[in-house]
Design an enzyme around this catalytic site. Structure first.
Site, PDB file in Angstrom:
ATOM      1  CB  SER A  71      -0.925   0.027   1.222  1.00 55.71           C
ATOM      2  OG  SER A  71      -1.774  -1.100   1.209  1.00 55.71           O
ATOM      3  CG  ASN A 151      -6.312  -7.603  -5.430  1.00 57.20           C
ATOM      4  OD1 ASN A 151      -6.317  -6.872  -6.422  1.00 57.20           O
ATOM      5  ND2 ASN A 151      -7.064  -7.379  -4.384  1.00 57.20           N
ATOM      6  CB  CYS A 324      -9.628  -4.501   1.282  1.00 59.24           C
ATOM      7  SG  CYS A 324      -7.979  -5.030   0.881  1.00 59.24           S
TER       8      CYS A 324
HETATM    9  C1  LIG Z   1      -2.097  -7.049  -0.820  1.00 56.54           C
HETATM   10  C2  LIG Z   1      -2.083  -6.085  -1.934  1.00 56.54           C
HETATM   11  C3  LIG Z   1      -1.716  -4.735  -1.745  1.00 56.54           C
HETATM   12  C4  LIG Z   1      -1.407  -4.188  -0.374  1.00 56.54           C
HETATM   13  O1  LIG Z   1      -0.214  -4.680   0.144  1.00 56.54           O
HETATM   14  P1  LIG Z   1       0.069  -4.524   1.713  1.00 56.54           P
HETATM   15  O2  LIG Z   1       1.475  -4.967   1.884  1.00 56.54           O
HETATM   16  O3  LIG Z   1      -0.910  -5.416   2.400  1.00 56.54           O
HETATM   17  O4  LIG Z   1      -0.112  -3.080   2.040  1.00 56.54           O
HETATM   18  C5  LIG Z   1      -1.677  -3.893  -2.832  1.00 56.54           C
HETATM   19  N1  LIG Z   1      -1.985  -4.351  -4.060  1.00 56.54           N
HETATM   20  C6  LIG Z   1      -2.330  -5.609  -4.304  1.00 56.54           C
HETATM   21  C7  LIG Z   1      -2.635  -6.053  -5.682  1.00 56.54           C
HETATM   22  C8  LIG Z   1      -2.411  -6.528  -3.242  1.00 56.54           C
HETATM   23  O5  LIG Z   1      -2.769  -7.777  -3.487  1.00 56.54           O
END
Ligand SMILES: *Cc1c(COP(=O)(O)O)cnc(C)c1O
Length: 395
Positions: A71, A151, A324
């Site tokens: 993030s 994701n 999320c």
């Molecule tokens: C999990 C995820 C994030 C966020 O990563 P964090 O390390 O949890 O902040 C951002 N983008 C994608 C595509 C993700 O799968």
């Protein structure tokens, strides 16, 4: 039987990652900015990790900034490109409707700050079209940001071609590669990537640590002000243990990438074949252009949440969208972006399998999902209306 099938949400830490972290807590606990030997040992661990991580994606160590995760890397990449754009009078950004919220919410904020944002539609196959990206580029475009792999539905975007189009038009290209790094082959040079975000806990490293790759010459803006760590671009005492764990996890993932991908792809395809036998269902996203471990389905006439709870009773830990959005009643923005209607999007199931999955577990998943879907439909009023012809089947 307990089967963890939510590796897109997070992964179990590898033994290698844990073993790389322990000495950083027990012995090498110095602050990398300290000049005495304990500090310098920590500094060495950090810089060795930077070299190892850079090597995996074809970058140079100076192009890697450690962050608190995916993030933060997304936020910093987009904010930096926006600042560069603002200085050059270019305030237009292109992205897609099915990005992670770390990207989408950053873009929403920038819109309120005067930027204009074009969110491209994603096609039903879960893929963004290069021509549409190129057509959307304007004189005042400062950034294109398109994720490497989604994701929720796992589809892998044509980032090399998108990157090439951006190069031709002199626009920066960022990719959220959080789901891809360590799982599919990536090379920032061959893939024409200017900035890339990654997160350790998606490839068997620890949570709370990630990295941002930014090509040499791109001026990064700080999200966090303070000390001069990370070439002055990310203040705060470095998470030495986390970074060491991340490097160990990534090195291992890269070393076994091809065999892991071959195994996961075979299991994935078996799951897709098996679950595809359930009446009135649909695979979300292209069957082949997807992550090796991602299986995402919609089943008509049921609620994804109930499906998850009953699967949990059977020892299967899965998800109905992204971690999320679960907990909220809104259907996933990703499924809506590929054209699933609300009712259908509600009946979604995402299985993201891990490398250690066995054949027996695979068959158990197929059996369990088939049973639970039939059970839920047996008392679903929505399903009854569909079967009675009062409403029309969509899938
Ligand atoms: C999990 C995820 C994030 C966020 O990563 P964090 O390390 O949890 O902040 C951002 N983008 C994608 C595509 C993700 O799968």
């Amino acid at each position: 039987m307990i089967i963890y099938a939510d590796n897109a949400a997070t992964t179990k830490m590898s033994r290698a990652a844990i073993e790389a972290m322990l000495p950083c807590m027990e012995e090498q606990y110095g602050n990398p900015s300290s000049l005495y030997s304990l500090g310098q040992q920590a500094k060495e661990i950090l810089e060795k990790a930077r070299e190892e991580i850079a090597a995996v994606i074809g970058a140079s160590p100076k192009e890697i900034i450690f962050t608190s995760g995916g993030s933060e890397a997304d936020n910093q990449a987009i904010r930096s490109a926006a600042e560069i754009g603002r200085r050059n009078g270019k305030m237009h950004i292109i992205s897609t409707a099915f990005e992670h919220h770390a990207v989408l919410h950053t873009l929403e904020k920038l819109e309120r700050e005067g930027f204009s944002v074009t969110l491209l539609d994603v096609h039903e196959d879960g893929l963004v079209r290069v021509e549409e990206v190129e057509d959307a580029i304007r004189e005042d475009t400062c950034l294109v940001t398109v994720m490497t792999a989604n994701n929720e539905i796992g589809t892998i975007q044509p980032i090399r071609e998108i990157g090439a189009a951006c190069r031709r038009r002199g626009v920066l290209f960022h990719t959220d590669a959080v789901q891809a790094v360590g799982h599919i082959s990536l090379d920032v040079t061959n893939d024409n990537i200017d900035m890339l975000s990654a997160s350790a806990h998606k490839f068997h490293g620890p949570k709370g640590v990630g990295f941002l790759y930014a090509r040499k010459g791109i001026r990064l803006s700080n999200l966090i002000e303070g000390g001069a760590q990370e070439r002055g671009k990310r203040a705060g005492t470095e998470n030495v243990a986390g970074v060491a764990g991340m490097a160990a996890a990534l090195k291992e993932a890269a070393a076994h990438r091809e065999e892991n991908a071959a195994h996961l792809t075979a299991v994935r395809d078996r799951l897709i074949e098996g679950l595809g036998q359930i009446p009135h269902c649909a695979l979300n996203g292209d069957a082949k252009r997807r992550l090796p471990g991602n299986v995402s389905f919609c089943f008509e006439g049921i609620e994804g949440e109930s499906l998850l709870l009953l699967l949990d009773d059977k020892g299967i830990q899965a998800s109905s969208g992204s971690a999320c959005t679960s907990g909220s009643l809104d259907p996933s923005h990703v499924l809506l972006a590929i054209g699933r209607v609300h009712d259908v999007a509600h009946g979604s199931l995402r299985l993201t399998i891990g490398e250690d999955i066995t054949e027996e577990e695979t068959d158990y998943i197929i059996r369990s999902v088939t049973e639970v879907v039939a059970y839920l439909r047996s008392f679903s009023p929505v399903w009854r209306d569909l079967c009675a012809g009062k409403t029309k089947f969509i899938l």
